[in-house]
Design an enzyme around this catalytic site. Structure first.
Site, PDB file in Angstrom:
ATOM      1  CG  HIS A  12      -1.810  -1.214   1.262  1.00 24.81           C
ATOM      2  ND1 HIS A  12      -2.572  -1.628   0.188  1.00 24.81           N
ATOM      3  CD2 HIS A  12      -2.034  -2.113   2.251  1.00 24.81           C
ATOM      4  CE1 HIS A  12      -3.237  -2.725   0.521  1.00 24.81           C
ATOM      5  NE2 HIS A  12      -2.924  -3.038   1.761  1.00 24.81           N
ATOM      6  CB  CYS A  44      -8.659  -5.397   4.677  1.00 24.16           C
ATOM      7  SG  CYS A  44      -8.747  -4.414   3.176  1.00 24.16           S
TER       8      CYS A  44
END
Length: 476
Positions: A12, A44
């Site tokens: 990320h 996630c």
């Protein structure tokens, strides 16, 4: 302007940094070193993929090496950086496919090495079917091995563990959830909320084994068959470890300032203690606004913001980091849950007060409405907001985003009570839920002040009651 940028790690924070550096400095020579064969995987979403909500895991990638290459970035996938010398501005890397080792130089180094699951050293940890839950490879392994597993044990009752438990129950598995805390999601929620979550899990058939510590694993034919804890042994066909993460910062130990646990300390412009090394994401500590101190809070939201700031601040400070409240949310079966900032339990060392209100999300004259439980945690002197939690069958989680902004801007409960929110019966009441909570918090502060100035009116040993919620028209 031509200069060399080396980026270590590209999930990320790394992906955000690379894209922004390429946009800001088209002439920069950017080289990415990544151990995996993919980038930008949203871990996630693993539980959603495991439970079949997301059928194609490719949807959990929002970038690719090919996209970075189109930006002019040299993407060295399946390459591991073995050594960094920040004084000499050099690094040494290995091609994991060929085994070749080589050196490289840089003008600016971006460390976005992320985190890795905590793997306890204990008997039986190497048995087959004991799985980690972090990257794309882990997701594929979990799905493949869960297909033949009837009994699955999840160790760790944080958000990731809870989401996996729900996914496995939806697949019809017998699920045991183990945690050394005596309630689930204790890091994010206070007991008023976790009691409801515990009950929901039990009603859905999950075996909760809380308040005990895993001591080891036993198996047959090389596969795990039992989980041994300080209070009982549990039969299982598969184990998923979700007991936390540690920053992957061994490359820079002794070269830049870190927290004792290894999280890199950065300033408001993502610069480390070395002027030509920037860092972002799960490898870093963040400024935690409720306390004002550096803390390790590995979240994808923090990572993408920090990575973007690396690109904007690479050569000179331009845009300041605003810190974080650790805002997060989870959907547990029919419940929508979110939190931001400190829980009352986590704020035990501070002088805080708290109120819990129960309110319907819409006026009672509407055809349907749902109960909402909202908690505010605030300083006893002055009323500054430091934390909030919400739970409802209705989706009231956006309220926590608003409260996150309030905490970031150091607002008080007095200010929250009179913020301008719209009223529309489809969505809320004349007194918005957050206004109502602010009013209740003001009442609590008034009661506390009176108790201090008029101690003779205090009942010895009396427990604190929740502040009275204003009635359906918002009048206390």
């Amino acid at each position: 302007m031509t200069f060399k940028v080396a980026v270590i790690g590209c999930t990320h924070a790394g992906t955000a940094a690379v894209k922004n550096i390429a946009a800001q400095y088209p002439d920069a020579k950017i080289t990415v070193y990544e151990r995996n064969d993919n980038i930008s995987f949203l871990s996630c979403g693993i539980a959603l993929h495991v439970g079949g909500v997301i059928g194609d895991a490719q949807g959990l990638f929002y970038s690719s090496p090919e996209e970075l290459a189109r930006l002019g970035v040299v993407t060295r996938m399946r390459h591991e950086v073995l050594e960094v010398d920040v004084q000499a501005k050099t690094l040494r890397a290995r091609n994991l496919e060929s085994g070749e080792e080589f050196g490289d130089t840089y003008d600016k180094l971006v460390v976005t090495t992320g985190s890795w699951p905590v793997i306890p050293r204990m008997e039986g940890i190497g048995l087959e079917n004991i799985q980690l839950c972090k990257n794309y490879g882990h997701a594929r392994e979990i799905i493949a091995r869960a297909a033949d597993a009837k009994r699955i044990t999840v160790i760790g009752a944080g958000y990731i563990g809870i989401e996996l438990v729900e996914a496995f129950r939806d697949l019809g598995k017998d699920v045991t959830l183990i945690d050394n805390m005596d309630r689930v999601m204790a890091k994010y929620l206070d007991p008023e909320f976790t009691a409801l979550a515990d009950n929901e899990l039990r009603e859905r058939g999950v075996q909760l084994a809380l308040g005990r510590t895993v001591e080891g694993f036993r198996g047959t034919d090389g596969k795990v068959r039992e989980v041994v804890t300080t209070d009982g042994t549990f039969e299982t066909d598969m184990v998923v470890l979700c007991i936390g993460f540690r920053p992957g910062t061994d490359l820079l130990k002794g070269q830049v300032d870190m927290l004792p646990g290894g999280a890199i300390l950065v300033d408001d412009y993502m610069r480390t203690s070395h002027p030509d090394v920037l860092a972002a994401g799960d490898s870093c500590a963040v400024r935690y606004n409720p306390t004002g101190e550096a803390a390790y809070i590995p979240l994808a939201t923090n990572a993408v913001r920090m990575g973007t700031l690396v690109g904007l601040n690479l050569l000179k400070p331009a845009v300041r980091y605003q810190g974080t409240q650790g805002t997060s949310a989870i959907k547990l079966f029919d419940w929508n849950i979110a939190s931001t900032g400190l829980t009352e339990a986590a704020a035990a060392g501070m002088n805080v007060e708290a109120v819990v209100i129960h309110e319907n999300n819409r006026p009672e004259f509407m055809p349907t409405y749902d109960d909402v439980m909202l908690k505010l945690v605030f300083e006893a002197e002055g009323g500054r907001l430091v934390g909030a939690q919400v739970m409802s069958k209705a989706d009231m989680t956006p309220a926590v985003n608003t409260l996150s902004v309030c905490i970031q801007n150091r607002m008080t409960v007095q200010e929250l009570a009179f913020v301008d929110f719209f009223f529309q019966p489809h969505y809320n009441k004349p007194w918005n839920l957050l206004n109502t909570a602010g009013l209740a918090a003001m009442q609590r502060l008034n009661e506390t002040e009176k108790a201090v100035t008029e101690p003779e009116r205090m009942e010895p040993g009396a427990e604190r009651a929740d502040a009275r919620t204003p009635d359906k028209y918002g009048v206390a």
